[in-house]
Write an enzyme that holds these catalytic residues in place. Sequence first.
Site, PDB file in Angstrom:
ATOM      1  N   ARG A   1       0.819  -1.218   0.000  1.00  0.00           N
ATOM      2  CA  ARG A   1       0.000   0.000   0.000  1.00  0.00           C
ATOM      3  C   ARG A   1       0.850   1.263   0.000  1.00  0.00           C
ATOM      4  O   ARG A   1       0.433   2.303  -0.522  1.00  0.00           O
ATOM      5  CB  ARG A   1      -0.956  -0.014   1.198  1.00  0.00           C
ATOM      6  CG  ARG A   1      -2.046   1.069   1.137  1.00  0.00           C
ATOM      7  CD  ARG A   1      -3.067   0.863   2.236  1.00  0.00           C
ATOM      8  NE  ARG A   1      -4.198   1.784   2.122  1.00  0.00           N
ATOM      9  CZ  ARG A   1      -4.463   2.749   2.994  1.00  0.00           C
ATOM     10  NH1 ARG A   1      -3.686   2.929   4.047  1.00  0.00           N
ATOM     11  NH2 ARG A   1      -5.521   3.539   2.835  1.00  0.00           N
TER      12      ARG A   1
ATOM     13  N   ILE B   1      -7.283   7.534  -1.041  1.00  0.00           N
ATOM     14  CA  ILE B   1      -7.122   6.091  -1.146  1.00  0.00           C
ATOM     15  C   ILE B   1      -7.993   5.500  -0.049  1.00  0.00           C
ATOM     16  O   ILE B   1      -7.933   5.920   1.108  1.00  0.00           O
ATOM     17  CB  ILE B   1      -5.639   5.678  -1.007  1.00  0.00           C
ATOM     18  CG1 ILE B   1      -5.491   4.151  -1.110  1.00  0.00           C
ATOM     19  CG2 ILE B   1      -5.020   6.184   0.278  1.00  0.00           C
ATOM     20  CD1 ILE B   1      -4.022   3.687  -1.145  1.00  0.00           C
ATOM     21  N   SER B   2      -8.842   4.555  -0.398  1.00  0.00           N
ATOM     22  CA  SER B   2      -9.866   4.069   0.525  1.00  0.00           C
ATOM     23  C   SER B   2      -9.260   3.339   1.724  1.00  0.00           C
ATOM     24  O   SER B   2      -8.143   2.811   1.677  1.00  0.00           O
ATOM     25  CB  SER B   2     -10.825   3.121  -0.191  1.00  0.00           C
ATOM     26  OG  SER B   2     -11.583   3.798  -1.160  1.00  0.00           O
ATOM     27  N   GLN B   3     -10.035   3.312   2.795  1.00  0.00           N
ATOM     28  CA  GLN B   3      -9.687   2.530   3.977  1.00  0.00           C
ATOM     29  C   GLN B   3      -9.476   1.071   3.571  1.00  0.00           C
ATOM     30  O   GLN B   3     -10.286   0.499   2.831  1.00  0.00           O
ATOM     31  CB  GLN B   3     -10.823   2.631   4.993  1.00  0.00           C
ATOM     32  CG  GLN B   3     -10.619   1.811   6.245  1.00  0.00           C
ATOM     33  CD  GLN B   3     -11.877   1.765   7.098  1.00  0.00           C
ATOM     34  OE1 GLN B   3     -12.914   2.293   6.715  1.00  0.00           O
ATOM     35  NE2 GLN B   3     -11.777   1.124   8.254  1.00  0.00           N
TER      36      GLN B   3
END
Length: 234
Positions: free
Chosen positions: A57, A83-85
Site C-alpha cells: 500500500r 485512497i480508501s480505507q
Amino acid sequence: MGSDRHPAAGREDGQGAEVRRDRLMAEVVEEARLCGPATGRPHLRDEVLQAMRRVPREAFVRPSDREFAYLNEPLSIGHGQTISQPFIVALMTDLADCGPADIVLEVGTGSGYQAAVLARLVRHVYSVEVVPELAAGAAESLHRLGVANVSVREGDGRLGWPEHAPYDAILVTAASASLPVALGAQLRPGGRLVYPRGEPWGGQRLMVVTRSEDGALSEQPVLEVRFVPLVGEA
C-alpha cells in the site's frame, strides 16, 4: 491529511513493513467480523486477504504519508481524492465475488491501489479515472510494480468503458445519488456491481447490484460508508 509530514518519515526495512502489514490485516479481519451482521460477510475470502497482503500500500500513497500506509484508514492522494480505507477495499473486493477468469471494470482509479488488489484475483482490470494526474500516476505505479493486467484510462467513469463490456464485476469507488445508467448496462447477467449510493459528503450506503438473465437490476444495501463524490469531466 498528512500533507505536512516529511518525505523520509516511515522509511523502514522490509521486516518493519511486514509487521505493520500483518497488524493491518488482523484489523481488517476483526472489522469484517464486527460488521458481519450488516454485511453478511463476517469472514472475507482468503484469496482477498492474501491479495491485500501482497500489495504494498505504501507504493500508492504520497511520499509524505508512507508511514501511515498500514493504518486502517483512508488517506488523501491530492486533487480532492482519497485512497480508501483498507477494510473497505477488502469488503468491496469480497462483495464483487471475482474469479481468475473475470474481466472487471473499476470506476475511480485514484492512486491504483484497489486495481492492484483486484489484479491479483482476476484476468484483467479496466480502470477509468477522471483526474488526468491521478490516472497517469496510477498507471506509473502499477507499471513500476509489474502489474500487467490493469489498463488505466483517463475519462468520465460514469460512462464506463463500453469497448470491453460486458463485465463480470464493476467496482465504483466514489459515491453517486443513483447508479449511472451506463454502468448498469455494462454489467453482464449474473454479474455484481458494488458502489456507494448517497449524496456527496452525506449519508451513503454501500450497495451490491446484481443483473438477472432478463436484464433487470436489483440493489441490496450493505453498510453505511462515506466516499468522495463521483464526478465527470465536466
